[in-house]
Write a protein that holds these residues in place. Structure first.
Motif, PDB file in Angstrom:
ATOM      1  N   PRO A  44       0.820  -1.229   0.000  1.00  0.00           N
ATOM      2  CA  PRO A  44       0.000   0.000   0.000  1.00  0.00           C
ATOM      3  C   PRO A  44       0.847   1.269   0.000  1.00  0.00           C
ATOM      4  O   PRO A  44       0.553   2.223  -0.731  1.00  0.00           O
ATOM      5  CB  PRO A  44      -0.823  -0.125   1.294  1.00  0.00           C
ATOM      6  CG  PRO A  44      -0.859  -1.588   1.586  1.00  0.00           C
ATOM      7  CD  PRO A  44       0.466  -2.100   1.135  1.00  0.00           C
ATOM      8  N   ALA A  45       1.885   1.283   0.824  1.00  0.00           N
ATOM      9  CA  ALA A  45       2.754   2.464   0.879  1.00  0.00           C
ATOM     10  C   ALA A  45       3.467   2.669  -0.455  1.00  0.00           C
ATOM     11  O   ALA A  45       3.664   3.813  -0.894  1.00  0.00           O
ATOM     12  CB  ALA A  45       3.771   2.316   2.006  1.00  0.00           C
ATOM     13  N   ILE A  47       2.338   1.808  -3.453  1.00  0.00           N
ATOM     14  CA  ILE A  47       1.364   2.321  -4.414  1.00  0.00           C
ATOM     15  C   ILE A  47       1.108   3.803  -4.176  1.00  0.00           C
ATOM     16  O   ILE A  47       1.065   4.604  -5.124  1.00  0.00           O
ATOM     17  CB  ILE A  47       0.050   1.518  -4.314  1.00  0.00           C
ATOM     18  CG1 ILE A  47       0.283   0.077  -4.801  1.00  0.00           C
ATOM     19  CG2 ILE A  47      -1.046   2.186  -5.143  1.00  0.00           C
ATOM     20  CD1 ILE A  47      -0.918  -0.831  -4.602  1.00  0.00           C
ATOM     21  N   VAL A  48       0.940   4.180  -2.919  1.00  0.00           N
ATOM     22  CA  VAL A  48       0.704   5.593  -2.595  1.00  0.00           C
ATOM     23  C   VAL A  48       1.888   6.455  -3.035  1.00  0.00           C
ATOM     24  O   VAL A  48       1.709   7.532  -3.613  1.00  0.00           O
ATOM     25  CB  VAL A  48       0.444   5.767  -1.085  1.00  0.00           C
ATOM     26  CG1 VAL A  48       0.457   7.250  -0.701  1.00  0.00           C
ATOM     27  CG2 VAL A  48      -0.882   5.134  -0.703  1.00  0.00           C
ATOM     28  N   LEU A  49       3.088   5.972  -2.775  1.00  0.00           N
ATOM     29  CA  LEU A  49       4.285   6.720  -3.165  1.00  0.00           C
ATOM     30  C   LEU A  49       4.331   6.913  -4.668  1.00  0.00           C
ATOM     31  O   LEU A  49       4.636   8.007  -5.164  1.00  0.00           O
ATOM     32  CB  LEU A  49       5.539   5.989  -2.684  1.00  0.00           C
ATOM     33  CG  LEU A  49       6.875   6.667  -3.020  1.00  0.00           C
ATOM     34  CD1 LEU A  49       6.984   8.022  -2.323  1.00  0.00           C
ATOM     35  CD2 LEU A  49       8.049   5.767  -2.627  1.00  0.00           C
ATOM     36  N   LEU A  51       1.781   6.939  -6.768  1.00  0.00           N
ATOM     37  CA  LEU A  51       0.716   7.848  -7.185  1.00  0.00           C
ATOM     38  C   LEU A  51       1.071   9.291  -6.861  1.00  0.00           C
ATOM     39  O   LEU A  51       0.816  10.202  -7.664  1.00  0.00           O
ATOM     40  CB  LEU A  51      -0.594   7.460  -6.491  1.00  0.00           C
ATOM     41  CG  LEU A  51      -1.220   6.130  -6.932  1.00  0.00           C
ATOM     42  CD1 LEU A  51      -2.438   5.824  -6.078  1.00  0.00           C
ATOM     43  CD2 LEU A  51      -1.595   6.165  -8.407  1.00  0.00           C
ATOM     44  N   VAL A  52       1.655   9.506  -5.689  1.00  0.00           N
ATOM     45  CA  VAL A  52       2.020  10.860  -5.282  1.00  0.00           C
ATOM     46  C   VAL A  52       3.110  11.426  -6.186  1.00  0.00           C
ATOM     47  O   VAL A  52       3.067  12.598  -6.587  1.00  0.00           O
ATOM     48  CB  VAL A  52       2.480  10.878  -3.805  1.00  0.00           C
ATOM     49  CG1 VAL A  52       3.109  12.222  -3.455  1.00  0.00           C
ATOM     50  CG2 VAL A  52       1.307  10.587  -2.887  1.00  0.00           C
ATOM     51  N   ARG A 177      13.310   9.885  -0.087  1.00  0.00           N
ATOM     52  CA  ARG A 177      12.237   9.262  -0.859  1.00  0.00           C
ATOM     53  C   ARG A 177      12.773   8.180  -1.792  1.00  0.00           C
ATOM     54  O   ARG A 177      12.068   7.224  -2.105  1.00  0.00           O
ATOM     55  CB  ARG A 177      11.457  10.313  -1.639  1.00  0.00           C
ATOM     56  CG  ARG A 177      12.236  11.054  -2.703  1.00  0.00           C
ATOM     57  CD  ARG A 177      11.309  11.994  -3.479  1.00  0.00           C
ATOM     58  NE  ARG A 177      12.021  12.724  -4.524  1.00  0.00           N
ATOM     59  CZ  ARG A 177      12.586  13.902  -4.365  1.00  0.00           C
ATOM     60  NH1 ARG A 177      12.531  14.493  -3.176  1.00  0.00           N
ATOM     61  NH2 ARG A 177      13.205  14.512  -5.374  1.00  0.00           N
ATOM     62  N   LEU A 211      -4.624  -1.771   5.560  1.00  0.00           N
ATOM     63  CA  LEU A 211      -4.270  -0.455   5.041  1.00  0.00           C
ATOM     64  C   LEU A 211      -3.600   0.403   6.116  1.00  0.00           C
ATOM     65  O   LEU A 211      -2.639   1.132   5.830  1.00  0.00           O
ATOM     66  CB  LEU A 211      -5.521   0.249   4.505  1.00  0.00           C
ATOM     67  CG  LEU A 211      -6.120  -0.340   3.222  1.00  0.00           C
ATOM     68  CD1 LEU A 211      -7.440   0.349   2.887  1.00  0.00           C
ATOM     69  CD2 LEU A 211      -5.140  -0.202   2.051  1.00  0.00           C
ATOM     70  N   ALA A 215       0.141   2.013   5.970  1.00  0.00           N
ATOM     71  CA  ALA A 215       0.357   3.449   6.144  1.00  0.00           C
ATOM     72  C   ALA A 215       1.374   3.729   7.243  1.00  0.00           C
ATOM     73  O   ALA A 215       2.294   4.540   7.064  1.00  0.00           O
ATOM     74  CB  ALA A 215      -0.969   4.144   6.459  1.00  0.00           C
ATOM     75  N   GLY A 218       4.911   2.623   6.136  1.00  0.00           N
ATOM     76  CA  GLY A 218       5.496   3.545   5.166  1.00  0.00           C
ATOM     77  C   GLY A 218       5.946   4.846   5.807  1.00  0.00           C
ATOM     78  O   GLY A 218       7.047   5.343   5.528  1.00  0.00           O
TER      79      GLY A 218
END
Length: 290
Positions: A44-45, A47-49, A51-52, A177, A211, A215, A218
């Motif tokens: 999840p982390a 994927i979020v990274l 997308l951001v 990052r 989730l 979070a 991450g």
């Protein structure tokens, strides 16, 4: 605020998140497989990274001058987590946790050799007091140690290497990052196979917990990499004991485990050790600039 002070605050935040990670893992272990829990920490982390950052920045996100070290560093959290799962399968949690927190001793011992950092006496004192505090909180009984103690002992070494490699990458100018991206990618890849081999359909509640697990993991990894980019490993190491505060708070809120007098005394020692190291380093920096 100095970079060293910001690094200390970030490491406290990081281990706070990691305490929550253990709490969410404890909730999920009853219904989800080992592979799913490990995958939930990373995917999840990751994927979020992605997308951001956006597709245009993906290439630059993974651009590094130290790909080998990034991969090795990225695998260390998975090694720590996996070994501790095996450890608590055969050993009481208290014993496994105490052995894991021998990791800070390894950091202090190795930071001079691997990083060329001078280890101050205050750091040794802070680590020793923090370790005694963990012993006081866990109150382990070492009357039944066996071959299985190798699992948390190895986890402690990987935990130390995680911090050492984080500092080495940060000192070399690697972006936080970028290190985070490599860590999440490596963890997602190595945990995907065991997750698919033993997949258990999560309930709606399990999905929320998974989730939350991703979070907090991450965020913890990001704070960790930033902390070691700002401050030396031997300065930050004593503050890793603050993880027990996060775990205790999670236990009170979620599992209604109210700390007893011994736990409260251990927490006080942990806070005292951190304050001592912070104060000594602040005084040292002030003296150096006078």
């Amino acid at each position: 605020m100095t970079e060293k002070a910001r690094g200390i605050l970030l490491i406290i935040a990081a281990v706070g998140f990691f305490g929550a990670v253990d709490g969410f893992s404890k909730i999920l272990i009853e219904t989800q497989s080992f592979g799913q829990i490990m995958l939930a920490r990373y995917l999840p982390a990751f994927i979020v990274l992605m997308l951001v950052q956006g597709p245009k920045n993906w290439k630059g996100l993974f651009q590094t001058n130290m790909p080998g070290l990034q991969i090795i560093r990225g695998l260390t959290p998975a090694c720590v987590g996996g070994l501790m799962v095996f450890a608590v399968r055969y050993l009481p949690l208290a014993e496994a946790t105490v052995i894991l927190f021998a990791g800070p001793f390894f950091v202090v011992a190795l930071s001079g050799w691997m990083l060329g950092e001078r280890v101050a006496a205050s750091s040794w004192i802070g680590v020793a007091v923090g370790f005694l505090a963990v012993l006081l909180v866990a109150r382990p009984g070492f009357d039944a140690l066996s071959i299985y103690t190798l699992f948390p002992a190895l986890a402690a070494m990987f935990y130390a290497l995680l911090q050492i490699f984080s500092r080495k990458l940060g000192a070399a100018g690697e972006k936080a990052r970028t290190t985070l991206a490599w860590t999440l990618l490596c963890g997602s890849i190595v945990s995907l196979i065991p997750a698919l081999m033993d997949w258990r359909t999560p309930s709606a509640f399990d999905w929320v917990m998974l989730l939350c697990l991703g979070a907090t993991f991450g965020l913890g990894q990001y704070c960790l990499t930033r902390a070691f980019a700002l401050a030396p490993a031997n300065v930050l190491t004593p503050f890793t004991y603050f993880q027990i505060l996060s775990a205790a708070a999670f236990g009170v809120v979620v599992f209604h485990d109210v700390p007893d007098i011994w736990t409260m005394a251990g927490i006080a020692l942990i806070l005292g050790a951190g304050a001592y190291v912070f104060g000594r380093n602040a005084v040292g920096k002030s003296a150096a600039t006078d």
